[in-house]
Scaffold this motif. Structure first.
Motif, PDB file in Angstrom:
ATOM      1  N   LEU A   1      34.893  -2.282   1.446  1.00 48.57           N
ATOM      2  CA  LEU A   1      33.767  -2.728   0.800  1.00 48.57           C
ATOM      3  C   LEU A   1      33.548  -1.880  -0.606  1.00 48.57           C
ATOM      4  N   THR A   2      34.226  -0.801  -0.433  1.00 47.19           N
ATOM      5  CA  THR A   2      34.252  -0.023  -1.555  1.00 47.19           C
ATOM      6  C   THR A   2      35.029  -0.692  -2.339  1.00 47.19           C
ATOM      7  N   LEU A   3      36.271  -1.012  -2.160  1.00 47.68           N
ATOM      8  CA  LEU A   3      37.223  -1.628  -3.056  1.00 47.68           C
ATOM      9  C   LEU A   3      36.526  -2.931  -3.670  1.00 47.68           C
ATOM     10  N   VAL A   4      35.717  -3.687  -2.820  1.00 40.25           N
ATOM     11  CA  VAL A   4      35.193  -4.674  -3.348  1.00 40.25           C
ATOM     12  C   VAL A   4      34.104  -4.877  -4.389  1.00 40.25           C
ATOM     13  N   VAL A   5      33.444  -3.686  -4.297  1.00 38.92           N
ATOM     14  CA  VAL A   5      32.222  -3.585  -5.177  1.00 38.92           C
ATOM     15  C   VAL A   5      32.415  -2.508  -6.130  1.00 38.92           C
TER      16      VAL A   5
ATOM     17  N   LEU B   1      31.803   7.689  11.815  1.00 36.04           N
ATOM     18  CA  LEU B   1      32.623   7.859  10.469  1.00 36.04           C
ATOM     19  C   LEU B   1      34.222   7.467  10.304  1.00 36.04           C
ATOM     20  N   TYR B   2      34.612   7.868  11.423  1.00 39.11           N
ATOM     21  CA  TYR B   2      36.057   7.898  11.497  1.00 39.11           C
ATOM     22  C   TYR B   2      36.442   6.315  11.602  1.00 39.11           C
ATOM     23  N   SER B   3      36.092   5.581  12.921  1.00 38.72           N
ATOM     24  CA  SER B   3      36.159   4.424  13.131  1.00 38.72           C
ATOM     25  C   SER B   3      35.768   3.320  11.851  1.00 38.72           C
ATOM     26  N   ALA B   4      34.599   3.412  11.193  1.00 39.12           N
ATOM     27  CA  ALA B   4      34.237   2.635  10.518  1.00 39.12           C
ATOM     28  C   ALA B   4      34.832   2.938   9.064  1.00 39.12           C
ATOM     29  N   PHE B   5      35.800   3.734   8.858  1.00 35.38           N
ATOM     30  CA  PHE B   5      36.362   4.178   7.664  1.00 35.38           C
ATOM     31  C   PHE B   5      36.940   2.926   6.959  1.00 35.38           C
ATOM     32  N   LEU B   6      37.710   2.087   7.579  1.00 35.81           N
ATOM     33  CA  LEU B   6      38.566   1.038   6.993  1.00 35.81           C
ATOM     34  C   LEU B   6      37.449  -0.111   6.767  1.00 35.81           C
TER      35      LEU B   6
ATOM     36  N   PHE C   1      41.625 -10.372   2.734  1.00 38.55           N
ATOM     37  CA  PHE C   1      42.737  -9.855   2.468  1.00 38.55           C
ATOM     38  C   PHE C   1      42.772  -8.635   2.211  1.00 38.55           C
ATOM     39  N   VAL C   2      42.083  -7.965   1.526  1.00 36.07           N
ATOM     40  CA  VAL C   2      41.980  -6.395   1.497  1.00 36.07           C
ATOM     41  C   VAL C   2      41.952  -5.914   2.840  1.00 36.07           C
ATOM     42  N   ALA C   3      41.103  -6.405   3.617  1.00 38.53           N
ATOM     43  CA  ALA C   3      40.946  -5.933   4.860  1.00 38.53           C
ATOM     44  C   ALA C   3      42.225  -5.940   5.881  1.00 38.53           C
ATOM     45  N   TYR C   4      42.835  -7.040   5.530  1.00 40.80           N
ATOM     46  CA  TYR C   4      44.035  -7.280   6.527  1.00 40.80           C
ATOM     47  C   TYR C   4      45.190  -6.129   5.990  1.00 40.80           C
ATOM     48  N   ILE C   5      45.197  -6.079   4.461  1.00 37.42           N
ATOM     49  CA  ILE C   5      46.165  -5.266   4.048  1.00 37.42           C
ATOM     50  C   ILE C   5      45.858  -3.945   4.443  1.00 37.42           C
ATOM     51  N   LEU C   6      44.579  -3.224   4.413  1.00 37.68           N
ATOM     52  CA  LEU C   6      44.148  -2.193   4.987  1.00 37.68           C
ATOM     53  C   LEU C   6      44.515  -1.898   6.320  1.00 37.68           C
ATOM     54  N   VAL C   7      44.427  -2.793   7.318  1.00 43.53           N
ATOM     55  CA  VAL C   7      44.820  -2.911   8.659  1.00 43.53           C
ATOM     56  C   VAL C   7      46.345  -2.770   8.929  1.00 43.53           C
ATOM     57  N   LEU C   8      47.140  -3.507   7.949  1.00 44.38           N
ATOM     58  CA  LEU C   8      48.516  -3.302   7.978  1.00 44.38           C
ATOM     59  C   LEU C   8      48.904  -1.906   7.715  1.00 44.38           C
TER      60      LEU C   8
ATOM     61  N   SER D   1      42.683   2.311 -14.321  1.00 41.92           N
ATOM     62  CA  SER D   1      41.726   2.346 -13.615  1.00 41.92           C
ATOM     63  C   SER D   1      40.924   0.837 -13.471  1.00 41.92           C
ATOM     64  N   ASN D   2      40.855   0.356 -14.767  1.00 44.45           N
ATOM     65  CA  ASN D   2      40.619  -1.022 -14.705  1.00 44.45           C
ATOM     66  C   ASN D   2      41.351  -1.896 -14.218  1.00 44.45           C
ATOM     67  N   ALA D   3      42.462  -1.877 -14.324  1.00 37.73           N
ATOM     68  CA  ALA D   3      43.528  -2.765 -13.656  1.00 37.73           C
ATOM     69  C   ALA D   3      43.383  -2.805 -12.144  1.00 37.73           C
ATOM     70  N   LEU D   4      43.301  -1.396 -11.616  1.00 38.35           N
ATOM     71  CA  LEU D   4      43.191  -1.429  -9.975  1.00 38.35           C
ATOM     72  C   LEU D   4      41.935  -1.846  -9.635  1.00 38.35           C
ATOM     73  N   ALA D   5      40.729  -1.397 -10.323  1.00 38.90           N
ATOM     74  CA  ALA D   5      39.554  -2.128  -9.787  1.00 38.90           C
ATOM     75  C   ALA D   5      39.314  -3.715  -9.850  1.00 38.90           C
ATOM     76  N   LEU D   6      39.916  -4.227 -11.015  1.00 38.84           N
ATOM     77  CA  LEU D   6      40.119  -5.754 -11.316  1.00 38.84           C
ATOM     78  C   LEU D   6      40.924  -6.407 -10.312  1.00 38.84           C
ATOM     79  N   THR D   7      41.962  -5.651  -9.700  1.00 35.72           N
ATOM     80  CA  THR D   7      42.944  -6.269  -8.774  1.00 35.72           C
ATOM     81  C   THR D   7      42.253  -6.258  -7.278  1.00 35.72           C
ATOM     82  N   ALA D   8      41.455  -5.199  -6.995  1.00 30.75           N
ATOM     83  CA  ALA D   8      40.847  -5.013  -5.663  1.00 30.75           C
ATOM     84  C   ALA D   8      39.646  -6.236  -5.608  1.00 30.75           C
ATOM     85  N   ILE D   9      39.200  -6.488  -6.524  1.00 31.45           N
ATOM     86  CA  ILE D   9      37.977  -7.157  -6.702  1.00 31.45           C
ATOM     87  C   ILE D   9      38.280  -8.602  -6.561  1.00 31.45           C
TER      88      ILE D   9
END
Lengths: 520, 347
Positions: free
Chosen positions: B220-224, B210-215, B179-186, B165-173
């Motif tokens: 932001l969740t991944l970032v913080v 709630l549906y359309s603003a999920f991404l 970049f995170v946003a584009y990956i999620l879009v992809l 969980s540490n590694a994943l959270a640090l990777t995301a931040i």
């Protein structure tokens, strides 16, 4: 928003199959368009994603400056005169126009046209709409158009405009996007009105975000405005725009990044429309200051870089080579036979020697605010110029404040022009001595004289000769490097149909995609 | 202030039930201290806002060009520029323009946008609502997630779960937001699961939103998350070495109970602070995510206003952002005081 596909009568998958061969070939307009064969059909919600639009956009026509407000306007208002797809003038709210001497212009105003509010459109509205751009208190960007105008008055169903000198091209100016006809009261238009005579009625508008418009059921043009609803969205991020098109959120996007064109074509969900027009990229040199005050130096620079390379690399082929000529192939008097300039380091050296120099070092200020790829173009030019003994130092400057601090301030910089439908308009705007936007500060007596003479010349052959001589002067003695004409590159969903010919006068079919296009 | 007050009382009642909180008689003193602190901090906050407004005004004055120039763009002539400047009142000296703005604000009138002549409260109001929605949405996802992950990581520290969980959270931040946003879009938008952009109209229901603003919320969740999760984990682990935790263990309590009942309450202060900091970030720092997902929030409005030199709008948004930091910091301090009996009941 999820069911917008159904009213179009054909699913996207069906469209894909029928259009497969065409999309695979990478359709490039206007060479031919298989899609255009169907008759226009009514219906559908046309969603446009544009890379323009800001919260400060307003309804005041004098302040319109970019594609978002221009397209939004084309949907809800009409003009006196329309530029047809072939570049000729077509009547819109003016049924006809005439002048005996070129100085007094009579516009016959169409009857039976109403605004969205139900108020009939009258010649008084026309006079008030034009007067909005006249006078000392006017803040309109096209105020200079009206400097030669001495009087605008109503005469029955006509509007009579009197100029202080003959101008054969005056009707062209009346097609300008700043000059919509809006409802007036007591001789004044309300610059905040949403009203107009156009094909769509504004339902909601949030500047910088979106505009929603519904079809005007009483639109006076029966064969135009085919969509039920138009939604124009501001999507500033180029990648977000591409995504929106690929995921079916929008049906049309502008400013497709040349690098993404091949990628988009390979996905098969959309087609590229690439329209060659008069838009061009320029590098003005300040003709008042050394070393650019010597025409030999200017010529040396004009021969010292590879124009085709810029077209290939900066525009990804979506454009054509320009010969330092601001008059483009879509203009009436375009001088196509003019002696072409190619990359020729020896010739550049020759001109340097004529100027009494062996080497030359100049600084070129560029930012992508001037045009997308301006900095790369400057670097490419600098690489090629080295072989001619010319050192071009590329100074990359910030986008923010570019038009204030760099353009017309630094001696050598990058800029762009949207092109103008009329030769006179282009030359008067940026090349005649002392013009407000004469970005190179170039001044040439014989050019200035020719320009005035051609304006009132009514014989077409003589006019052609005069304009071609002016183009030669700008190209070989002028102080502006014009390497290329850039195409208008758009991408549309496969379900969108366009007429066979798309206008080269401005982007998005002269902004009129909203009323000229339809869903197959 | 009423809701804040009742919230404080509710929380202090909780604090009083804890094993450590035995001195109920002194509760009134603690609350008085808190009210005094809130008053002082609000006054200081107003002063901070005033200083910020001066700084922002000065900074926008330093920018090249002005509103008239930006509105007319490349096609501006000196004559039309002069006419427009006169109309917009840009010819007044800067201190006078600031004074006019300040007196307006003190009377509750933020003025009109110089560019569109619309009231700023109207312009900023809808955008503020959108921004707060996205911030709360992201907070609702990220705060429980990071607290849960933090507690579990502390509980099973140095296990595979902790490391992963540490590694994943640090990777995301570590990736930039776009970049995170584009990956999620992809992954999630181009496959048709979620829309790639957000459209908010009057017809949009909360469910749609709630549906359309999920991404964007997920981005932001991944970032913080990493920041809050690691702070939770560190604060708890820090306490686990304390003698009273050892005592609890020796009593035979289960590790889960030790952490939840004894460690977490004492680790709340640093956790609350880091959560507040991240909430403020979610309100003020999401411009990039707004641009990628075409989300009409305050960040984009701010950028528009700065590029157009629409100073009245810039000032209003800067004050909102500054107020968000001041209030959230104040809230964090109040909550950490309330959750710490030593601060609540000092002699």
């Amino acid at each position: 928003m999820t069911n917008t596909m159904t009213p179009r009568g054909m699913t996207r998958r069906g469209m894909l199959k029928s259009g497969m061969a065409m999309t695979a070939a990478g359709l490039i307009l206007p060479t031919g368009m298989a899609m255009a064969q169907s008759e226009p059909k009514k219906g559908g919600v046309f969603r446009i994603g544009l890379g323009h639009g800001s919260t400060t956009d307003s309804y005041d026509p004098g302040l319109w400056d970019q594609l978002y407000v221009q397209t939004f306007a084309a949907a809800r208002v009409n003009y006196l005169i329309e530029i047809a797809a072939d570049g000729n003038l077509a009547p819109e709210l003016a049924e006809s126009w005439d002048s005996t001497d070129g100085a007094t212009w009579v516009f016959k105003i169409r009857e039976g046209v109403s605004f969205h509010s139900g108020k009939p459109m009258t010649p008084d509205d026309v006079v008030a709409s034009l007067n909005h751009h006249r006078g000392d208190a006017s803040t309109s960007a096209v105020k200079p158009f009206f400097d030669p105008v001495t009087d605008i008055k109503v005469d029955g169903q006509n509007v009579v405009v009197t100029l202080n000198a003959a101008n054969a091209d005056f009707p062209y100016l009346m097609s300008d996007y700043h000059l919509p006809i809006l409802p007036s009261a007591e001789g004044k238009i309300d610059p905040t009105t949403t009203d107009g005579t156009g094909g769509y009625i504004v339902e909601s508008y949030e500047p910088g975000v979106q505009a929603t418009m519904n079809r005007n059921p009483n639109y006076w043009k029966a064969d135009r405005a085919h969509f039920d609803q138009i939604i124009i969205l501001t999507i500033l991020d180029p990648a977000a725009r591409l995504n929106a098109l690929m995921t079916g959120e929008v049906d049309l996007i502008d400013q497709v990044d040349p690098a993404a064109i091949a990628l988009l074509e390979s996905r098969g969900v959309s087609k590229i429309l690439s329209v060659s027009g008069n838009a061009h990229y320029v590098f003005p040199m300040d003709a008042r200051t050394a070393p650019f005050n010597d025409n030999n130096v200017r010529l040396a620079l004009k021969y010292a870089f590879d124009r085709q390379e810029l077209v290939d690399k900066i525009l990804a082929g979506h454009g054509s080579v320009a010969n330092d000529n601001p008059i483009g192939p879509a203009n009436r008097y375009y001088f196509a036979e003019m002696e072409a300039k190619t990359y020729d380091p020896d010739k550049a050296k020759f001109h340097l020697k004529e100027a009494g120099m062996d080497t030359l070092e100049v600084t070129l200020s560029a930012a992508n605010a001037a045009f997308s790829g301006a900095v790369d173009a400057a670097v490419l030019m600098s690489e090629k110029a080295a072989a001619a003994g010319i050192t071009i130092n590329v100074d990359r400057v910030p986008d923010d404040g570019y038009w204030d601090n760099v353009w017309m301030k630094k001696p050598f910089c990058a800029s762009y022009w949207g092109g103008r439908p009329v030769e006179d308009q282009m030359f008067t705007t940026a090349y005649v001595s002392g013009a407000e936007w004469n970005e190179s500060f170039w001044s040439n007596e014989s050019f200035d004289k020719l320009l005035v003479a051609a304006r009132s010349e009514l014989d077409d052959t003589k006019r052609r000769e005069m304009y071609q001589e002016m183009q030669r002067l700008v190209s070989f003695e002028g102080s502006t490097i014009i390497p290329m004409y850039n195409n208008y590159v758009m991408a549309v969903a496969n379900s969108v149909s366009t007429p066979e010919k798309i206008s080269a006068n401005w982007n998005l079919d002269g902004f009129r995609c909203v009323e000229r296009w339809w869903f197959a | 202030m009423a809701p804040a007050g009742s919230a404080c009382r509710g929380l202090s009642a909780n604090a009083a039930q804890r094993p450590q909180g035995k001195n109920n008689g002194k509760r009134g003193d603690g609350m008085n201290d808190i009210w005094r602190m809130i008053g002082q901090r609000l006054l200081l906050g107003v002063l901070t806002l005033f200083i910020i407004s001066v700084v922002i005004f000065g900074a926008t004055e330093l920018l090249p060009g002005d509103l008239a120039r930006e509105l007319l763009g490349q096609s501006a002539t000196e004559e039309t520029l002069a006419a427009l400047r006169e109309q917009l009142g840009l010819n007044d000296p800067a201190p006078l323009r600031y004074w006019n703005w300040l007196t307006g604000v003190l009377q509750g009138d933020f003025g009109v946008s110089m560019a569109t002549q619309k009231p700023i409260s109207e312009l900023v109001g809808t955008r503020l609502g959108n921004t707060l929605f996205l911030a709360l949405y992201a907070a609702a996802l990220s705060v429980p997630l990071s607290l849960l992950l933090g507690v579990l990581a502390a509980l099973w520290r140095n296990s595979i779960f902790d490391r992963a969980s540490n590694a994943l959270a640090l990777t995301a931040i570590s990736f930039p937001e776009f970049f995170v946003a584009y990956i999620l879009v992809l992954w999630l938008a181009q496959t048709g699961i979620f829309p790639s952009m957000v459209r908010i109209t009057s017809a949009t229901t909360t469910g749609d939103l709630l549906y359309s603003a999920f991404l964007p919320a997920l981005t932001l969740t991944l970032v913080v998350t990493a920041h809050m999760m690691r702070m939770t984990r560190a604060a708890i682990i820090n306490l686990l070495a304390s003698p009273y935790i050892e005592m609890a263990r020796l009593k035979g309590m289960s590790p889960m109970r030790v952490v939840l009942r004894h460690a977490v309450p004492n680790a709340l202060a640093p956790i609350i602070n880091v959560v507040a900091l991240n909430l403020a970030y979610l309100i003020t720092g999401v411009v990039v995510v707004e641009v990628v997902f075409v989300y009409p929030g305050l960040g984009q409005l701010m950028i528009d206003a700065v590029t157009n030199r629409d100073i009245a709008v810039v000032q209003a948004i800067a004050l909102i952002f500054a107020a968000a930091y001041v209030l959230l910091n104040l809230l964090a301090d109040v909550l950490s005081t309330i959750t710490n009996p030593r601060l609540m009941h000092r002699k």
